[in-house]
Design a protein around this motif. Structure first.
Motif, PDB file in Angstrom:
ATOM      1  N   TYR A 155       0.842  -1.207   0.000  1.00 55.48           N
ATOM      2  CA  TYR A 155       0.000   0.000   0.000  1.00 55.48           C
ATOM      3  C   TYR A 155       0.869   1.246   0.000  1.00 55.48           C
ATOM      4  CZ  TYR A 155      -3.834  -3.098   1.353  1.00 55.48           C
ATOM      5  OH  TYR A 155      -4.766  -4.089   1.396  1.00 55.48           O
ATOM      6  N   LYS A 198       0.488   3.807  -3.259  1.00 57.48           N
ATOM      7  CA  LYS A 198      -0.076   5.166  -3.173  1.00 57.48           C
ATOM      8  C   LYS A 198       0.596   6.066  -4.210  1.00 57.48           C
ATOM      9  CE  LYS A 198       3.168   7.313  -0.043  1.00 57.48           C
ATOM     10  NZ  LYS A 198       3.804   7.108   1.221  1.00 57.48           N
ATOM     11  N   THR A 213      -1.449   6.175  -7.640  1.00 60.99           N
ATOM     12  CA  THR A 213      -2.892   6.475  -7.560  1.00 60.99           C
ATOM     13  C   THR A 213      -3.256   7.638  -8.474  1.00 60.99           C
ATOM     14  OG1 THR A 213      -2.423   7.917  -5.695  1.00 60.99           O
ATOM     15  CG2 THR A 213      -3.195   5.693  -5.182  1.00 60.99           C
ATOM     16  N   ARG A 214      -4.545   7.757  -8.726  1.00 57.28           N
ATOM     17  CA  ARG A 214      -5.043   8.895  -9.513  1.00 57.28           C
ATOM     18  C   ARG A 214      -4.632  10.210  -8.858  1.00 57.28           C
ATOM     19  NH1 ARG A 214      -8.279  13.045  -9.955  1.00 57.28           N
ATOM     20  NH2 ARG A 214      -8.158  12.917  -7.704  1.00 57.28           N
ATOM     21  N   LEU A 215      -4.713  10.238  -7.508  1.00 57.35           N
ATOM     22  CA  LEU A 215      -4.341  11.463  -6.789  1.00 57.35           C
ATOM     23  C   LEU A 215      -2.886  11.823  -7.056  1.00 57.35           C
ATOM     24  CD1 LEU A 215      -5.100  13.644  -4.701  1.00 57.35           C
ATOM     25  CD2 LEU A 215      -4.257  12.097  -2.939  1.00 57.35           C
ATOM     26  N   ARG A 246      -1.470  15.137  -9.001  1.00 59.83           N
ATOM     27  CA  ARG A 246      -0.498  16.060  -8.406  1.00 59.83           C
ATOM     28  C   ARG A 246       0.714  16.244  -9.320  1.00 59.83           C
ATOM     29  NH1 ARG A 246      -0.530  14.260  -1.996  1.00 59.83           N
ATOM     30  NH2 ARG A 246      -2.533  15.238  -1.504  1.00 59.83           N
ATOM     31  N   ASN A 302      -6.873   3.020 -10.011  1.00 62.77           N
ATOM     32  CA  ASN A 302      -6.321   2.865  -8.661  1.00 62.77           C
ATOM     33  C   ASN A 302      -6.476   4.156  -7.870  1.00 62.77           C
ATOM     34  OD1 ASN A 302      -4.852   1.399  -6.647  1.00 62.77           O
ATOM     35  ND2 ASN A 302      -3.049   2.628  -7.137  1.00 62.77           N
ATOM     36  N   HIS A 303      -7.216   4.067  -6.759  1.00 58.88           N
ATOM     37  CA  HIS A 303      -7.399   5.215  -5.876  1.00 58.88           C
ATOM     38  C   HIS A 303      -6.767   4.919  -4.533  1.00 58.88           C
ATOM     39  CE1 HIS A 303     -10.122   7.553  -8.359  1.00 58.88           C
ATOM     40  NE2 HIS A 303     -10.814   6.457  -8.641  1.00 58.88           N
ATOM     41  N   LEU A 304      -6.485   5.997  -3.787  1.00 58.83           N
ATOM     42  CA  LEU A 304      -5.942   5.836  -2.432  1.00 58.83           C
ATOM     43  C   LEU A 304      -6.811   4.939  -1.577  1.00 58.83           C
ATOM     44  CD1 LEU A 304      -4.767   9.165  -0.798  1.00 58.83           C
ATOM     45  CD2 LEU A 304      -3.427   7.150  -1.308  1.00 58.83           C
ATOM     46  N   ASP A 305      -8.127   5.052  -1.750  1.00 58.26           N
ATOM     47  CA  ASP A 305      -9.020   4.320  -0.859  1.00 58.26           C
ATOM     48  C   ASP A 305      -9.510   3.001  -1.445  1.00 58.26           C
ATOM     49  OD1 ASP A 305     -10.484   5.714  -2.739  1.00 58.26           O
ATOM     50  OD2 ASP A 305     -12.203   5.998  -1.433  1.00 58.26           O
ATOM     51  N   ASN A 306      -9.024   2.609  -2.650  1.00 55.87           N
ATOM     52  CA  ASN A 306      -9.372   1.240  -3.072  1.00 55.87           C
ATOM     53  C   ASN A 306      -8.124   0.397  -3.307  1.00 55.87           C
ATOM     54  OD1 ASN A 306      -8.474   1.970  -5.628  1.00 55.87           O
ATOM     55  ND2 ASN A 306     -10.420   1.737  -6.629  1.00 55.87           N
ATOM     56  N   GLN A 307      -7.055   1.010  -3.781  1.00 59.72           N
ATOM     57  CA  GLN A 307      -5.787   0.317  -3.998  1.00 59.72           C
ATOM     58  C   GLN A 307      -5.970  -1.002  -4.746  1.00 59.72           C
ATOM     59  OE1 GLN A 307      -2.630   1.358  -3.133  1.00 59.72           O
ATOM     60  NE2 GLN A 307      -2.707   2.562  -1.289  1.00 59.72           N
TER      61      GLN A 307
END
Lengths: 527, 512
Positions: B380, B384, B387-389, B393, B492-497
Motif C-alpha cells: 500500500y 499510493k 494512484t489517480r491522486l 499532483r 487505482n485510488h488511495l481508498d481502493n488500492q
C-alpha cells in the motif's frame, strides 16, 4: 524513579484488566513515563457554576439578533446556516477556551491531530447541506449524475483503513478472517446480507430504515421495535453466535456508542452498519483529515464571532441570557437563542422540558507524539486505525496516515470508552494523575509495540466525562426525545443529544434545523 | 508429593517433571518457528500453520508408537533423543533459511523438519513416563507428566509471540531453544546417573558440545542471517544494509552486479542501459522543447539521472528519493558511482530525501520532464505512488509542453496491473502512450509516456550517444503484442488500492 506504586497498578487494572496490571513491576526495566499533561476540556469551568451558584446580576448588557450557546458542531452549524441565509448578527458563547467540543483538533509542527470525532461518512445525494459544506472546503472533486459527490481522493480514507492485532500479528480489516471456521464465515455472510437488506430498504414513504441523520429514518413499527431490545439480544435471536462476528459488533458499539452490544439498542447497532452504505452494496467512503473533524470546526469558526471562556448561567424564553465571561458577568438580549449544549446542560438552564432517560458515556483520548515509528511486526502493514483485539481500548489512529507519510515522527490518537455507568467512570478516574493515565496508554500500546515507550516524546490526555449520549434500548424512540426538539419561546434547541446518538451528522442536522426555525420565525414576524 | 514412593532407583521425580516442562516448551517453539518461517517464506499462513501443527501432532503420535520398541537403556536413549531434538530443533530455523535459497521443494524440507522433531518429541514423553515407573502410582505419573507437558506448551505459546520473536528473532530463538534442550540433557546425566552408568560420560561430552555449538552459532547469528540471505540470491552478496525504509542489497556475479530492494531486483548492470534509456529518453524527446528543468521521482541509484544529464539542454535536475541510504549508496558505492558516471555528484543536481507523494503536493515548481521510477506497487505504501491522486499532483507540476516517463511493471507478467497504471494516469488528466521494451533481467517491461494534451509518440532518436535506442527501437517500443494489449481495469485510488491486488494476483502466477 520510584517503583510503580499500588495505586497506579490498580488504575491500570481498572482500565485494562488485571493481567496487564500484573505485568507491572515484573522485570528490572524502569518504566519511563514521557512528559505530558491532562488537558482541560471545560469540565472545571462547567462544574464551578454548579458549585458557586448564580452569578451577580449583570451590569453590562448587549443586544444581538441570534445568541448561540455552545460552540460545538451543532452551534457552529447553526451559525453557518444562518450566515448562508443572510443573518450575520450572530454570536457564539463557548464554555471552553476553544470551539468544537469533542470534534476539536490540535496541531503540532509534525501534523494536525484530533481530540475525538475524526471522520465523517461521505454524503449521499440526499444530504445537500453537507455537500455544500464540503464544497466550501474544496473537498469535492466532481458530482456523479445521481447527485452523489465524489470526495477529494486525498480525503478518502487511504488503504489500509483498519487492522487488528491478534496473537502477535496484525491482520487486515476489523473482522478477523484468519482462522475463521466455515460456520464463522456463514454467519458473517448472513450478517452482511442482513445489513445489505436494511441499507437498501425503503418504506412506503421512501425513507431509509437507518439513515444519517436519524431524523430522516423510517418510523415503521417493525423498525422502531428494534429500539426496544438490545443489539446483543437481536444477534442472539438471529442465531449470530460466532465469536468473531460478536466481537466486531461489540467493538462497533464501543467505538461509536461507548457501550457493549448488550447495552446498545438493536436499532442503534444496526444503524452503525446499515447507515454507512449507499444504495449499492459498498460502504460509503470515510472522509478524514489529520486533525479529524477539527478541520470542519476551523472552517466553521472562520466566519463567526466566538466568545470563548463564557459560562451561560441563565437562558429565558424571552431571549434574555446571563453569562460570566473572562471580564465578569454580563447579559445578552437576543431576538433568538440557539441552545446548542448537551441535554443535561439544557435541562439545567431550561428545567421544565420533557425528560428522557439520557445516559452519558465517558471517554479518554490520548495523543501520543512519536519521534519515530516503532518497528513493525509480522502481518498487515500500518493502517489508519490500529485495533488491539484483546484490549478494552479502541486502539489508535495515525494522524499522518492519510497524508502518506509512512516514516518519521507522527501523532497517534488513542481512544478509550468507558462502557460501564458514566457516573461510576467519572468517580473512578477523578483522582488519576497524568502519570496514571500515561501508564495505562503505554501498557496498552506495548502489547503490539513493545518499544513504544522509548519513542514517545509527549502524551496529552483528555477525559471527556460526559463524552457522548448513549443509545441504550428505548432511548431513541422515546416520545420525549421528539418533544424536546420543540422551541421554548425564543429558545431553539440543537445538539447531537437530541438524536440520542453522538455523531457529526446528527449535530449538523440539529444545527440546520434550529437555524431554519429562526429563519421561519423571522419571516412570520418581520422585524 | 507426600504420596511419592521413596526414590527406589534414585530418580528425583520432581526434577524430571521440570524436564518434561522444558521439553514441551522447546518442542512447541520449534513447531511455531516452522509455522512462522513457512508463512513468511511461502505465504498463506493459514495453510502453513495448519500443515505444521497437524503434521507435528501426528509425528508425535508416530514417536509415541515407536517408543514401545525401545526396551533397554531407557535413560541413555532418552538423553540421546533429547540431544537429537536439541541439534535438529536448534538448527531448524537457520537450516530452513538456507534451504529456502537452495532447495527447490522448500515446503517438503520444512515439513520434513517438522516431522522429525515431532517424532523425537513424541518419543520423549512415553520414555519419561517409563523412567518414572515405580516412582509413583500410575495415575500420578500420568497426571503430572501431562500437566507439565501442557503447561510447557502454554509457556511456549505465550513467550513465542511476546518475547522470542520480537526480542530475539527467529534464528536466535531456534538456537537458544537448542541450547536449552542441550542444557536439560546435560542436567539429565546427573539426574539419571544411576541408570546411565558409564554411558553418562559420553553423554555429558556430547551435551557440552551441543550447548557450545549453539552458543557459538548464537554469536554468529547476525552473520548467519546474512549467510542465509546469501543463499536466497544467485550471486554473492557484496553489500547489504537495512535503512529505516528498506533492505538494500547488492550482489556481484559474472555478468556484473545487481541491486535489490527488499529482495526485488532493481537493476542488473549488464542490461540496465536498456531499462534506463527506455525510461528516460522518450519523455526527453516527447517534450515540446528540449527540457531544461527535470524532476526525477525515485531513482536514487542515479542511473536514470545519468541518462537525463546526457541531454545538453538540461540545466537543473531535482531527484526525490525517500531513502537517504539509497542516494548515499549511489554516490559512494564505487561500482554504482562508476555505473552512474557520478551523476549524483553533478552540480546541476539537487537531491531531496522525502516521500514523493507529499513532496509533489508541497512543491510549487513546474518541470519540463518528469521521470518516475518507483519500485513495483506491491505494498500500500508504494501503490499510493500509483494512484489517480498522485498522477493528478504530478500533472499539476508538469509544464504545459512537458512530458512524463514512468516505469509501470511488466505488461506481460502483470497485464492488468500495467493497464491499471495507464488508466489511472488517464484518470489523473494525462494523455498516455504505453510502451514496452525487453530487458533480459526483467523480461518484457512496461513504461508509459504522458503529456497534458494528445500527442504522437516520438519517432526520432535523440542526438546523444545511446546503446539501445535508435529510430528502429523507438518505432518498435510503442507496439504492443497481442498478449499485452489493454484489458478492462479499475482506476487505482488511495481508498481502493486495486493495483496492489492486480499486481499480487498476476505476479503470483510467475513465482512458482
Amino acid at each position: 524513579m520510584a517503583a510503580v506504586g499500588p495505586s497506579r497498578r490498580d488504575f491500570v487494572a481498572l482500565l485494562l484488566g488485571a493481567p496487564v496490571a500484573a505485568a507491572i513491576g515484573c522485570g528490572s526495566k524502569q518504566a519511563r513515563i514521557p512528559p505530558g499533561q491532562i488537558i482541560e476540556t471545560g469540565a472545571r469551568r462547567g462544574h464551578a457554576v454548579l458549585r458557586d451558584g448564580p452569578p451577580p446580576t449583570p451590569t453590562r448588557w448587549r443586544d444581538v439578533e441570534v445568541a448561540i450557546v455552545g460552540g460545538g458542531i451543532a452551534g457552529l452549524t447553526a451559525a453557518w446556516e444562518l450566515r448562508r441565509k443572510g443573518i450575520i448578527d450572530v454570536v457564539i458563547y463557548e464554555l471552553d477556551d476553544v470551539p468544537g467540543g469533542t470534534a476539536r483538533g490540535s496541531a503540532s509542527p509534525v501534523t494536525g491531530y484530533p481530540w475525538g470525532a475524526h471522520y465523517i461518512v461521505a454524503p449521499q445525494h440526499d444530504q445537500p447541506d453537507l455537500i455544500a459544506l464540503l464544497d466550501e472546503l474544496g473537498a469535492i472533486e466532481s458530482m456523479r449524475p445521481d447527485g452523489t459527490p465524489v470526495i477529494d481522493e486525498a480525503l478518502r480514507c487511504r488503504e489500509l483503513e483498519e487492522r487488528v492485532f491478534y496473537r502477535g500479528r496484525w491482520y487486515e480489516g476489523l473482522y478477523l478472517e484468519a482462522g475463521a471456521s466455515v460456520e464463522d464465515r456463514r454467519q458473517r455472510d448472513l450478517f452482511n446480507a442482513e445489513i445489505l437488506r436494511w441499507s437498501t430498504f425503503r418504506d412506503p414513504a421512501g425513507r431509509r430504515a437507518f439513515s444519517l441523520p436519524v431524523s430522516q429514518a423510517s418510523d415503521l413499527p417493525e423498525l422502531t421495535a428494534l429500539d426496544k431490545i438490545s443489539f446483543a439480544s437481536w444477534l442472539d435471536s438471529k442465531g449470530f453466535t460466532s465469536e468473531r462476528l460478536r466481537w466486531l459488533c461489540d467493538y462497533s458499539c464501543r467505538d461509536d456508542y461507548a457501550l457493549d452490544a448488550a447495552g446498545t439498542s438493536a436499532w442503534a447497532g444496526l444503524f452503525y452498519f446499515a447507515s454507512r452504505r449507499g444504495a449499492g452494496a459498498s460502504y460509503q467512503s470515510v472522509v478524514t483529515w489529520p486533525d479529524g473533524n477539527g478541520t470542519l470546526v476551523r472552517h466553521f469558526a472562520k466566519e463567526v464571532p466566538i466568545e470563548p471562556g463564557v459560562v451561560v448561567t441563565r437562558v429565558d424564553p424571552d431571549g434574555t441570557l446571563v453569562a460570566v465571561g473572562p471580564q465578569g458577568a454580563f447579559g445578552v438580549r437576543a431576538k433568538h437563542v440557539v441552545l446548542a449544549v448537551p441535554g443535561f446542560v439544557a435541562d439545567h438552564l431550561v428545567p421544565d422540558r420533557p425528560k428522557t432517560v439520557a445516559d452519558y458515556g465517558a471517554w479518554a483520548v490520548a495523543n501520543l507524539h512519536l519521534r519515530a515509528r516503532p518497528v513493525e511486526r509480522l502481518g498487515a502493514p500500518p493502517a489508519w486505525d490500529s485495533v488491539i483485539r484483546n484490549s478494552k481500548s479502541l486502539g489508535y489512529v495515525s494522524a499522518t496516515h492519510q497524508r502518506g507519510r509512512e516514516h518519521g515522527p507522527t501523532v497517534w490518537t488513542w481512544f478509550y470508552p468507558f462502557t460501564g455507568p458514566g457516573d461510576v467512570a467519572r468517580r473512578e478516574v477523578v483522582d488519576a494523575s497524568y502519570e496514571d493515565w500515561a501508564e495505562v496508554v503505554l501498557r496498552d500500546l506495548e502489547l503490539p509495540h513493545p518499544q513504544i515507550r522509548e519513542l514517545v516524546d509527549k502524551i496529552e490526555i483528555a477525559f471527556w466525562g460526559h463524552g457522548m449520549i448513549r443509545p441504550r434500548p428505548g432511548a431513541l424512540f422515546d416520545p420525549a426525545r421528539l418533544a424536546r426538539l420543540q422551541p421554548r419561546g425564543r429558545i431553539h434547541f440543537a445538539h447531537t443529544d437530541l438524536s440520542g446518538i453522538a455523531l457529526f451528522e446528527e449535530a449538523f442536522d440539529h444545527g440546520l434545523r434550529a437555524a431554519r426555525e429562526i429563519v421561519a420565525a423571522r419571516q412570520a414576524t418581520p422585524a | 508429593m507426600a504420596d511419592d514412593k521413596p526414590a527406589g532407583r534414585g530418580i528425583p521425580a520432581s526434577a524430571l517433571y521440570i524436564n518434561v516442562f522444558v521439553v514441551a516448551t522447546c518442542g512447541l517453539v520449534y513447531e511455531l518457528l516452522a509455522g512462522t518461517l513457512g508463512s513468511y517464506l511461502l505465504g498463506d499462513s493459514v495453510t502453513q500453520f495448519s500443515l505444521v501443527i497437524g503434521l507435528y501432532l501426528s509425528a508425535m503420535g508416530v514417536g509415541a508408537w515407536i517408543s514401545r520398541r525401545i526396551d533397554t537403556n531407557l535413560a541413555a536413549k532418552f538423553l540421546e533423543i533429547e540431544l537429537a531434538v536439541a541439534v535438529i530443533g536448534g538448527l531448524s530455523a537457520p537450516a530452513l533459511f538456507m534451504a529456502f535459497g537452495t532447495v527447490q521443494h522448500f515446503q517438503f524440507v520444512l515439513l520434513g523438519f517438522v516431522f522429525v522433531i515431532g517424532t523425537l518429541v513424541g518419543l520423549e514423553i512415553p520414555l519419561i513416563m517409563r523412567l518414572l515407573e515405580g516412582q509413583a502410582t500410575f495415575k500420578d505419573i500420568i497426571s503430572r507428566v501431562l500437566t507439565f507437558d501442557y503447561i510447557g506448551a502454554l509457556a511456549a505459546a505465550v513467550l513465542f509471540p511476546l518475547v522470542f520473536v520480537p526480542q530475539l528473532g527467529i534464528v536466535r530463538t531456534s538456537l537458544l531453544m537448542g541450547a536449552l534442550n542441550g542444557a536439560v540433557a546435560l542436567w539429565g546425566t546427573w539426574l539419571l546417573a544411576p541408570q546411565l552408568g558409564k554411558a553418562r560420560i559420553g553423554l555429558r561430552i556430547r551435551a557440552v558440545l551441543v550447548i557450545a555449538g549453539m552458543v557459538v552459532a548464537l554469536g554468529f547469528a547476525d552473520r548467519l542471517t546474512t549467510f542465509a540471505e546469501e543463499q536466497m540470491y544467485a550471486d554473492p552478496v557484496v553489500y547489504s544494509e537495512s535503512s529505516p525504509y528498506q533492505r538494500l542489497l547488492v550482489t556481484r556475479g559474472r555478468s556484473g552486479f545487481n541491486l535489490f530492494l527488499n529482495g526485488n531486483l532493481q537493476f542488473a548492470s549488464a542490461d540496465e542501459y536498456r531499462y534506463h534509456e527506455a525510461l528516460v529518453h522518450p519523455a526527453m524527446i516527447a517534450a515540446e522543447t528540449p527540457p531544461r528543468r527535470v524532476l526525477i521521482l525515485g531513482g536514487g541509484d542515479g542511473l536514470a539521472l545519468r541518462e537525463v544529464l546526457a541531454h545538453p539542454s538540461v540545466e537543473a535536475v531535482t531527484l526525490v528519493d525517500l531513502d537517504p541510504a539509497m542516494t548515499q549508496l549511489g554516490k559512494t558505492f564505487p561500482p554504482l558511482a562508476e555505473l552512474s558516471r557520478n551523476s549524483l555528484e553533478d552540480k546541476r543536481v539537487t537531491i531531496v530525501n522525502d516521500d514523493a507523494m507529499v513532496w509533489v503536493d508541497e512543491n510549487r515548481e513546474l518541470w519540463d520532464a518528469i521521470i518516475i521510477d518507483f519500485p513495483d506497487p506491491n505494498t500500500y505504501g508504494l501503490a499510493k505512488l500509483y494512484t489517480r491522486l498522485f498522477y493528478a499532483r504530478v500533472n499539476a507540476r508538469l509544464s504545459p509542453g512537458g512530458a512524463i516517463g514512468l516505469q509501470a511493471t511488466s505488461p506481460l507478467f502483470a497485464r492488468r496491473a500495467y493497464w491499471c497504471i495507464v488508466e489511472t494516469m488517464r484518470a489523473g488528466g494525462l494523455f498516455v502512450r504505453p510502451y514496452q521494451v525487453t530487458v533480459p533481467s526483467f523480461g518484457v517491461w512496461g513504461f508509459a509516456l504522458a503529456r497534458k494534451l494528445p500527442f504522437e509518440p516520438p519517432t526520432r532518436a535523440p542526438d546523444v550517444a545511446l546503446r539501445f535506442i535508435n529510430d528502429a527501437a523507438l518505432a518498435g517500443m510503442f507496439e504492443m503484442a497481442a498478449d499485452m494489449t489493454a484489458l478492462p481495469v479499475e482506476v487505482n485510488h488511495l481508498d481502493n488500492q486495486v493495483l496492489v491486488r492486480y499486481y499480487e494476483r498476476e505476479w503470483k502466477r510467475w513465482q512458482q
